[in-house]
Enzyme design. Structure first.
Site, mmCIF file in Angstrom:
data_model
loop_
_atom_site.group_PDB
_atom_site.id
_atom_site.type_symbol
_atom_site.label_atom_id
_atom_site.label_comp_id
_atom_site.label_asym_id
_atom_site.label_seq_id
_atom_site.Cartn_x
_atom_site.Cartn_y
_atom_site.Cartn_z
ATOM 1 C CE LYS A 166 10.089 -2.233 -4.096
ATOM 2 N NZ LYS A 166 8.916 -1.590 -4.729
ATOM 3 C CD GLU A 206 4.428 -10.049 -18.293
ATOM 4 O OE1 GLU A 206 3.910 -9.017 -18.792
ATOM 5 O OE2 GLU A 206 3.940 -10.653 -17.330
ATOM 6 C CD GLU A 220 1.351 -1.200 -20.463
ATOM 7 O OE1 GLU A 220 1.072 -2.407 -20.338
ATOM 8 O OE2 GLU A 220 2.420 -0.695 -20.058
ATOM 9 C CB CYS A 232 0.773 -7.214 -18.801
ATOM 10 S SG CYS A 232 0.846 -8.958 -18.327
#
Length: 485
Positions: free
Chosen positions: A182, A256, A389, A290
């Site tokens: 996906k 992750e 973040e 990331c």
């Protein structure tokens, strides 16, 4: 369900049982070029029905040709996938930049090469994987056999669409699993092409499948009773929702997730190397990585010099057309994300931050989601821009005086993905690194990877590790057999 004989690379369809297919209800959604705001194409919008179809054929394929294929033949097919990715390198790089807004040189030199290398690595690694055997005196021999975990769901983010999908698909196939992918609804193009590449390489129909859609599509995959494992890369909130959906069926999970990564710079660092690398680790891929070091801590004796040199380098970065060779910072991936990043810049102003560079949308663009590389000072440790973040070309810089002081700030976060440390003191490098609460610590470098090593985060940055034996442990199950002597 309508079947297509050929995939239109801009109008992406699902890939189920070796064929590109539209949604049963015909629903689609638009995919937008983030650099121009033009519609690239229409994407099939899948839901529970398409997920059920994909999982069903993947379950059937587990017991077919793929399961009985000799190891060396499967390895050759996986290696062929890497070959075919490189044969289409220019096309895939162009499409990746159209879809994500990242500079073409970055797609060409990093994303596509690394995507191919993921298949090369696991094609080799799978032929050398062993298990355990123990002789228990003269009573018995105990030995373990490794088998695929089953049907795995691979849910992917938008920042490195092809690269990160292959990072999951390659070990999943190497361990003998079947997969339902996906991709992000924001960047579907290259992942869609990967289905045909797998088929052309010799992967049997039903082994690799793909369903496009939004959160409800991912939820249908995560909760499906015939999916045995979910591997997800993305932000932390989505990870918690996947965990909830997967809980009733006790799926294996590999996450992750987000990061707010510290970059700690001591006064004895190699200034030239550190500045060049810090510019890259702050702003490459528009800061949409990331692993980017978005919290920079600088020892006070070199703080002023660092700010002067770092700001000068950041101001040299060209923001613009992803297909211009001079561009270093492209467009943010979507209007939604663009507005999020600009919102954090407003927060920084409210919190009393000082902008040494940037702080606003890039000028000179009538269309597109461009933000200037931004360096912020003067924010306290409890500032939202220091703690949350942002995932854009935005970094905060804070001075420090002692190791104890900076270590406390480095670990004062619910994230724990990666960290960077700059020092010429070997004793400090080893001792300080051991105390950082992160899954990856780079010393005097950044983004240097060996695919055999453990990759992943702790705290809210992830569950489990990927890479080499760690990927194989996730994508396989061990059965211990005890043979009485």
């Amino acid at each position: 369900m309508q079947t297509e004989t050929k995939q239109d690379v801009m109008n992406c369809s699902h890939f189920i049982n070796g064929e590109y297919v539209q949604s049963t209800n015909g629903k689609t959604f638009e995919n937008v070029n983030p650099a121009t705001e033009e519609v690239l194409g229409n994407i099939a919008e899948g839901g529970k029905e398409e997920v059920d179809q994909a999982v069903s054929v993947a379950r059937k394929a587990l017991k077919g040709e793929w399961a009985n294929m000799p190891l060396r033949k499967r390895s050759n097919i996986i290696r062929k996938i890497g070959d075919l990715i490189l044969e289409r390198k220019d096309e895939l790089a162009r499409l990746e930049s159209l879809d994500t807004g990242k500079p073409l040189w970055l797609s060409t030199n990093v994303d596509i090469d690394r995507a191919a290398n993921n298949f090369y690595f696991f094609a080799d690694y799978m032929t050398s994987v062993g298990t355990e055997a123990y002789e228990q005196d003269d009573l018995a021999i105990h030995y373990a056999i490794r088998r695929p975990v089953g049907v795995v769901g691979l849910i992917n983010p938008w920042n490195l669409p092809l690269f990160l999908m292959t990072w999951k698909l390659a070990p999943a196939l190497a361990a003998g699993n079947t997969a339902v992918m996906k991709p992000s609804e924001v960047t579907p193009i290259t992942a869609t092409i990967l289905g045909q590449i797998c088929k052309d390489a010799g992967v049997p129909d039903g082994v690799v499948n793909m369903v496009h859609g939004f959160g409800d599509t991912g939820a249908a995959l995560s909760s499906h009773e015939d999916v045995d494992a979910i591997a997800f890369t993305g932000e932390t909130v989505t990870g918690t929702e996947i965990m909830k959906a997967a809980a009733p069926t006790l799926k294996k999970l590999s996450f992750e997730l987000g990061g707010k990564n510290p970059n700690v710079i001591f006064a004895d660092a190699d200034m030239e190397d550190m500045i060049e690398t810090t510019v890259r680790s702050s702003f490459i891929n528009q800061g949409e990585v990331c692993l980017c070091g978005s919290r920079i801590y600088v020892e006070r004796p070199i703080y002023d010099e660092f700010l002067e040199r770092f700001s000068a380098k950041a101001k040299e970065l060209v923001v613009g057309d992803p297909f211009d060779a001079d561009t270093k910072v492209g467009a943010l991936v979507s209007e939604e994300h663009y507005n999020k990043v600009l919102g954090y810049l407003d927060i920084a102003k409210e919190e009393g931050g000082t902008f040494l560079t940037g702080g606003k949308a890039a000028e000179g663009f009538d269309k597109g989601f461009f933000v200037e590389p931004t360096i912020i000072t003067g924010l306290g440790k409890d500032s939202r821009c220091v703690r949350e973040e942002i995932f854009g070309p935005v970094v905060t810089v804070v001075p420090f005086d002692t190791e104890e002081e900076v270590l406390e700030q480095v670990n004062d976060t619910h994230y724990g993905l990666s960290a960077s440390l700059w020092t010429s003191n070997v004793k400090r490098a080893t001792g300080f690194s051991r105390q950082i609460e992160a899954g990856i610590v780079w010393v005097n470098t950044w983004f240097l990877r060996d695919l055999r090593t453990p990759f992943g985060g702790m705290k809210h940055s992830g569950i489990g590790r990927e890479g080499g034996a760690h990927s194989f442990d996730f994508y396989s199950e061990l059965t211990n057999i005890t043979l009485k002597m």
